[in-house]
Design a protein around this motif. Sequence first.
Motif, PDB file in Angstrom:
ATOM      1  N   SER A  40       0.825  -1.211   0.000  1.00 54.50           N
ATOM      2  CA  SER A  40       0.000   0.000   0.000  1.00 54.50           C
ATOM      3  C   SER A  40       0.863   1.266   0.000  1.00 54.50           C
ATOM      4  O   SER A  40       0.420   2.333  -0.425  1.00 54.50           O
ATOM      5  CB  SER A  40      -0.935   0.004   1.217  1.00 54.50           C
ATOM      6  N   ASN A  41       2.077   1.148   0.508  1.00 51.13           N
ATOM      7  CA  ASN A  41       3.053   2.255   0.422  1.00 51.13           C
ATOM      8  C   ASN A  41       4.399   1.658   0.025  1.00 51.13           C
ATOM      9  O   ASN A  41       5.396   1.805   0.745  1.00 51.13           O
ATOM     10  CB  ASN A  41       3.145   2.988   1.763  1.00 51.13           C
ATOM     11  N   LEU A  42       4.403   0.952  -1.099  1.00 52.90           N
ATOM     12  CA  LEU A  42       5.564   0.160  -1.491  1.00 52.90           C
ATOM     13  C   LEU A  42       6.835   1.002  -1.620  1.00 52.90           C
ATOM     14  O   LEU A  42       7.884   0.657  -1.061  1.00 52.90           O
ATOM     15  CB  LEU A  42       5.269  -0.560  -2.821  1.00 52.90           C
ATOM     16  N   LYS A  43       6.745   2.083  -2.335  1.00 56.98           N
ATOM     17  CA  LYS A  43       7.926   2.914  -2.568  1.00 56.98           C
ATOM     18  C   LYS A  43       8.498   3.430  -1.248  1.00 56.98           C
ATOM     19  O   LYS A  43       9.716   3.394  -1.021  1.00 56.98           O
ATOM     20  CB  LYS A  43       7.573   4.077  -3.484  1.00 56.98           C
ATOM     21  N   GLY A  44       7.626   3.884  -0.357  1.00 55.65           N
ATOM     22  CA  GLY A  44       8.069   4.420   0.920  1.00 55.65           C
ATOM     23  C   GLY A  44       8.699   3.359   1.808  1.00 55.65           C
ATOM     24  O   GLY A  44       9.746   3.587   2.421  1.00 55.65           O
ATOM     25  N   HIS A  45       8.057   2.186   1.860  1.00 58.84           N
ATOM     26  CA  HIS A  45       8.581   1.111   2.702  1.00 58.84           C
ATOM     27  C   HIS A  45       9.932   0.595   2.193  1.00 58.84           C
ATOM     28  O   HIS A  45      10.845   0.343   2.992  1.00 58.84           O
ATOM     29  CB  HIS A  45       7.570  -0.041   2.754  1.00 58.84           C
ATOM     30  N   LEU A  46      10.050   0.433   0.874  1.00 58.92           N
ATOM     31  CA  LEU A  46      11.305  -0.068   0.318  1.00 58.92           C
ATOM     32  C   LEU A  46      12.428   0.954   0.477  1.00 58.92           C
ATOM     33  O   LEU A  46      13.579   0.582   0.767  1.00 58.92           O
ATOM     34  CB  LEU A  46      11.129  -0.435  -1.158  1.00 58.92           C
ATOM     35  N   TYR A  47      12.096   2.234   0.303  1.00 58.16           N
ATOM     36  CA  TYR A  47      13.123   3.264   0.466  1.00 58.16           C
ATOM     37  C   TYR A  47      13.615   3.289   1.914  1.00 58.16           C
ATOM     38  O   TYR A  47      14.824   3.379   2.187  1.00 58.16           O
ATOM     39  CB  TYR A  47      12.593   4.649   0.090  1.00 58.16           C
ATOM     40  N   LYS A  48      12.682   3.173   2.860  1.00 59.35           N
ATOM     41  CA  LYS A  48      13.051   3.179   4.280  1.00 59.35           C
ATOM     42  C   LYS A  48      13.967   2.007   4.616  1.00 59.35           C
ATOM     43  O   LYS A  48      14.972   2.177   5.315  1.00 59.35           O
ATOM     44  CB  LYS A  48      11.776   3.123   5.135  1.00 59.35           C
ATOM     45  N   LEU A  49      13.634   0.821   4.084  1.00 62.83           N
ATOM     46  CA  LEU A  49      14.468  -0.345   4.344  1.00 62.83           C
ATOM     47  C   LEU A  49      15.850  -0.174   3.711  1.00 62.83           C
ATOM     48  O   LEU A  49      16.874  -0.460   4.355  1.00 62.83           O
ATOM     49  CB  LEU A  49      13.792  -1.611   3.800  1.00 62.83           C
ATOM     50  N   TRP A  50      15.872   0.275   2.460  1.00 62.73           N
ATOM     51  CA  TRP A  50      17.164   0.493   1.782  1.00 62.73           C
ATOM     52  C   TRP A  50      18.015   1.489   2.566  1.00 62.73           C
ATOM     53  O   TRP A  50      19.219   1.272   2.769  1.00 62.73           O
ATOM     54  CB  TRP A  50      16.932   1.021   0.366  1.00 62.73           C
ATOM     55  N   ASN A  51      17.387   2.562   3.021  1.00 64.13           N
ATOM     56  CA  ASN A  51      18.106   3.611   3.752  1.00 64.13           C
ATOM     57  C   ASN A  51      18.693   3.057   5.049  1.00 64.13           C
ATOM     58  O   ASN A  51      19.853   3.340   5.392  1.00 64.13           O
ATOM     59  CB  ASN A  51      17.148   4.773   4.050  1.00 64.13           C
ATOM     60  N   ARG A  52      17.898   2.252   5.771  1.00 57.83           N
ATOM     61  CA  ARG A  52      18.366   1.692   7.047  1.00 57.83           C
ATOM     62  C   ARG A  52      19.496   0.680   6.823  1.00 57.83           C
ATOM     63  O   ARG A  52      20.485   0.685   7.557  1.00 57.83           O
ATOM     64  CB  ARG A  52      17.199   1.037   7.780  1.00 57.83           C
ATOM     65  N   MET A  53      19.345  -0.168   5.798  1.00 60.91           N
ATOM     66  CA  MET A  53      20.384  -1.168   5.542  1.00 60.91           C
ATOM     67  C   MET A  53      21.661  -0.514   5.044  1.00 60.91           C
ATOM     68  O   MET A  53      22.768  -0.926   5.406  1.00 60.91           O
ATOM     69  CB  MET A  53      19.892  -2.208   4.535  1.00 60.91           C
ATOM     70  N   SER A  54      21.540   0.509   4.228  1.00 63.00           N
ATOM     71  CA  SER A  54      22.715   1.181   3.662  1.00 63.00           C
ATOM     72  C   SER A  54      23.463   1.996   4.708  1.00 63.00           C
ATOM     73  O   SER A  54      24.680   2.212   4.599  1.00 63.00           O
ATOM     74  CB  SER A  54      22.304   2.097   2.504  1.00 63.00           C
ATOM     75  N   SER A  55      22.732   2.454   5.725  1.00 68.71           N
ATOM     76  CA  SER A  55      23.362   3.295   6.761  1.00 68.71           C
ATOM     77  C   SER A  55      23.820   2.483   7.966  1.00 68.71           C
ATOM     78  O   SER A  55      24.467   3.027   8.874  1.00 68.71           O
ATOM     79  CB  SER A  55      22.371   4.372   7.227  1.00 68.71           C
ATOM     80  N   GLY A  56      23.459   1.194   8.005  1.00 68.32           N
ATOM     81  CA  GLY A  56      23.845   0.350   9.131  1.00 68.32           C
ATOM     82  C   GLY A  56      22.894   0.434  10.305  1.00 68.32           C
ATOM     83  O   GLY A  56      23.164  -0.125  11.375  1.00 68.32           O
ATOM     84  N   SER A  57      21.771   1.138  10.136  1.00 63.64           N
ATOM     85  CA  SER A  57      20.834   1.332  11.249  1.00 63.64           C
ATOM     86  C   SER A  57      19.685   0.327  11.236  1.00 63.64           C
ATOM     87  O   SER A  57      18.745   0.446  12.016  1.00 63.64           O
ATOM     88  CB  SER A  57      20.265   2.759  11.206  1.00 63.64           C
ATOM     89  N   TYR A  58      19.761  -0.670  10.360  1.00 65.87           N
ATOM     90  CA  TYR A  58      18.691  -1.687  10.324  1.00 65.87           C
ATOM     91  C   TYR A  58      18.899  -2.700  11.449  1.00 65.87           C
ATOM     92  O   TYR A  58      19.986  -3.273  11.611  1.00 65.87           O
ATOM     93  CB  TYR A  58      18.685  -2.410   8.969  1.00 65.87           C
ATOM     94  N   PHE A  59      17.843  -2.931  12.218  1.00 63.88           N
ATOM     95  CA  PHE A  59      17.814  -3.981  13.230  1.00 63.88           C
ATOM     96  C   PHE A  59      16.516  -4.762  13.050  1.00 63.88           C
ATOM     97  O   PHE A  59      15.469  -4.172  12.791  1.00 63.88           O
ATOM     98  CB  PHE A  59      17.874  -3.395  14.650  1.00 63.88           C
ATOM     99  N   PRO A  60      16.576  -6.088  13.173  1.00 61.31           N
ATOM    100  CA  PRO A  60      15.370  -6.893  12.951  1.00 61.31           C
ATOM    101  C   PRO A  60      14.344  -6.731  14.067  1.00 61.31           C
ATOM    102  O   PRO A  60      14.687  -6.423  15.215  1.00 61.31           O
ATOM    103  CB  PRO A  60      15.911  -8.330  12.913  1.00 61.31           C
TER     104      PRO A  60
END
Length: 405
Positions: A40-60
């Motif tokens: 329903s907000n595909l672009k926003g969700h994918l961008y947020k995930l990419w941003n977190r993974m690329s910056s090292g701030s992604y945690f499961p």
Amino acid sequence: MEKAKPFSISKQLVWNAFKKVKENKGAAGIDEQSIADFESNLKGHLYKLWNRMSSGSYFPSEVKHVSLPKKTGGTRTLSIPTVTDRIAQMVVKLSLEPKVDGYFHPDSYGYRPNKSSLKAIATCRERCWKYPWVIDLDIKAFFDNVNHQLLLKAVEKHVTESWELLYIKRWLKHNGQEKGVPQGGVISPLLANLFLHYTFDKWFQKYYPQNHFERYADDIIVHCRTKGEAMALEHAIAIRLRDCGLEIHPEKTQIAFCKNSNLQGIHKKQSFEFLGYCFRPRLTRSHAGNLFVGFTPAISPASAKAIRHKIRQWRLGHQTRLSLEEIAQKINPSLRGWINYFGAFNRSQVMNVLKYLETRLFKYVKRKYKKRCNHLRRAKYFLVAVYQHKPNLFAHWENGLHPRV
């Protein structure tokens, strides 16, 4: 200008990971967000995930635990990550898998490109013709006991990107455990293969090159020439696995005799199960038309029982609000899956199991058309008439199992 990220992860890789996760379907995680909700907000969700993974701030996030019954009894716990975490794991899998798959043993068949359980069964069948003995190896609670230190040592041999190792460590340490790989994780099968590649495959190839095995994840069949060799090898494998933090199941691990014809002597165990199939002596007809005893695979009793249970769960006798066409549309995907898989070897055996479905269809007809089909024989005549008019209505009808009076 967007600030440079510590890790170079392409947006295309994240997009490809999403497409794979969507293709695999799957239930919502602990946040109850479905794939449809995510879209329903595909672009926003994918961008947020990419941003977190690329910056090292992604945690499961936390995982959702679901208990599923085993065919052999008991239950196993499935860990369902959120959609976001499944995509993140798929990003790492798509990046890491091409680097490690070429190192894997050719007889490792589970969860690999261009490999399958049916290929493992076919190879096992051919080797049972050549080797009279097998070890049916069962590793006790394998996914719960994978040693993290040894696993990360194996991962470090192959990662080329620091973020791959970082996120694998975070997934493993997320629940504060020192061992185990959660069943249900997208990355888990690849990690399990990598662990067993070094724990079992390479070790076996180095010290027992004269023997062969088929491995599908933690399901392993080992071929031997004599019973003595099988007993010695089982003992050696037990020691090797123990040294790596694993244990063979003392009751489920068995040695079986599988000479393909002219069985000589009485042996305690003359069958074994592998990937839903039961290998045992069966009366077989050669290409020349002669009968002989062959050691061949066919659908196992446990798999047959599971199919009959699933058919009962459909409660066809109570689905009288649906037409036959609607019922066919509902159940045909399962029927085709069973026939394609269990029909690959000794097809007649799975078709015999599906005869049970015909009895449920007769019951459906009797209840839906009470006046016309108030007796079993009339219900049979009715279905025969439907078959003659629509022979491809049901998948098992297409494959030669159709109603008869």
